[in-house]
Motif scaffolding. Structure first.
Motif, PDB file in Angstrom:
ATOM      1  N   ALA A  16     -29.908 -58.913   8.738  1.00 50.36           N
ATOM      2  CA  ALA A  16     -29.987 -58.918  10.462  1.00 50.36           C
ATOM      3  C   ALA A  16     -28.553 -58.180  10.669  1.00 50.36           C
ATOM      4  N   HIS A  17     -27.674 -57.472  10.054  1.00 46.07           N
ATOM      5  CA  HIS A  17     -26.950 -56.679  10.622  1.00 46.07           C
ATOM      6  C   HIS A  17     -27.698 -55.830  11.534  1.00 46.07           C
ATOM      7  N   PRO A  18     -27.746 -55.099  12.903  1.00 45.69           N
ATOM      8  CA  PRO A  18     -28.622 -54.174  13.051  1.00 45.69           C
ATOM      9  C   PRO A  18     -28.819 -52.783  13.028  1.00 45.69           C
ATOM     10  N   LEU A  19     -28.037 -52.152  12.376  1.00 48.43           N
ATOM     11  CA  LEU A  19     -28.279 -51.121  11.852  1.00 48.43           C
ATOM     12  C   LEU A  19     -28.489 -51.252  10.688  1.00 48.43           C
ATOM     13  N   ARG A  20     -28.211 -51.952   9.962  1.00 46.48           N
ATOM     14  CA  ARG A  20     -29.004 -51.816   8.479  1.00 46.48           C
ATOM     15  C   ARG A  20     -30.562 -52.278   8.903  1.00 46.48           C
ATOM     16  N   TRP A  21     -30.660 -53.650   9.194  1.00 42.60           N
ATOM     17  CA  TRP A  21     -31.980 -53.257   9.799  1.00 42.60           C
ATOM     18  C   TRP A  21     -32.661 -52.421  10.313  1.00 42.60           C
TER      19      TRP A  21
END
Length: 254
Positions: A16-21
């Motif tokens: 769910a984290h934007p950068l991890r996605w």
């Protein structure tokens, strides 16, 4: 009634984290190095490294030392693990959302696309990938392989693993040089060797470039290394099928 303090499943908390996605999305298409991911996402390299470590700790991403530069690493997304984690997350919400990822139907028809697998010797990894993709697509996809420094013959353990594990016979195949394929149209060029990725010739019409960072089983030695390599390639080929079945331009996104 569920407790309001119940935590979301681990996969959802990670993804769910934007950068991890964005990292997951980028690695879904190709194995990449940290600096490539940082440039692609326009983020500081230390921040990208931090989030990659979290994804590795969560079992979603693995890393292989580059065979070109042992100080560098290529990161690879385990799509099977992601698929299972996503299915488990749905089941955590409600049992009716349980899905068997192994039951997903494979495409029956493929557009007229051409795929080139490239490595150094064209005696193991690339010929295994060529044989498996041709088999999985029923010959609908034009697939070839080549090497930057082709060996005199296909490695006998590559012949053996395809025969014993997949009932495919490539005993009569001979390695070919990438130069013999220059000028041919390719829709996808997939490099399986870190070294050849840097020197792979260009092809007309800007084919889509994909990298699979797979260690050379011949460098490890022994049939078990070839069995592991073939299993890795078979999984990657399986995930490539829906990409090839989707009608996109050669240089477009997956």
């Amino acid at each position: 009634m569920a407790s309001t303090g119940q935590a979301a499943p681990p996969f959802l908390r990670l993804a769910a984290h934007p950068l991890r996605w964005c990292l997951l999305s980028s690695l879904a298409g190709s194995d990449l190095r940290v600096r490539e991911l940082a440039a692609l996402l326009d983020q500081p390299q230390n921040l990208v490294s931090y989030h990659l470590r979290l994804l590795r700790d969560g079992g979603l991403v693995t890393a292989n030392r580059s065979s070109l530069d042992g100080r560098d690493s290529y990161y690879h997304l385990d799509l099977d693990r992601c698929g299972q984690a996503l299915a488990d997350s749905g089941a955590d919400l409600h049992p009716a959302l349980r899905r068997d990822i192994a039951a997903v139907d494979r495409p029956e028809r493929f557009p007229a696309v051409a795929v080139l697998f490239a490595c150094t010797g064209n005696s193991a990894r690339s010929v295994i990938a060529e044989a498996l993709l041709r088999h999985e697509t029923g010959g609908q996809v034009r697939v070839v392989s080549g090497g930057s420094h082709p060996k005199p013959a296909v490695h006998p353990d590559a012949v053996r693993v395809l025969r014993e594990k997949f009932d495919l016979d490539i005993a009569d195949q001979r390695p070919r040089h990438l130069d013999t394929l220059a000028g041919q149209r390719q829709d996808y060029v997939i490099t399986l060797c870190d070294k050849v990725r840097e020197i792979c010739p260009e092809f007309p019409d800007h084919p889509r470039q994909i990298h699979w960072s797979i260690p050379d089983p011949a460098a490890v030695g022994g049939y078990p290394a070839f069995a592991r390599t073939a299993a890795d390639i078979a999984a990657r080929v399986r995930h490539l099928l829906p990409v090839l079945a989707r009608p996109t331009s050669a240089g477009g996104p997956p």
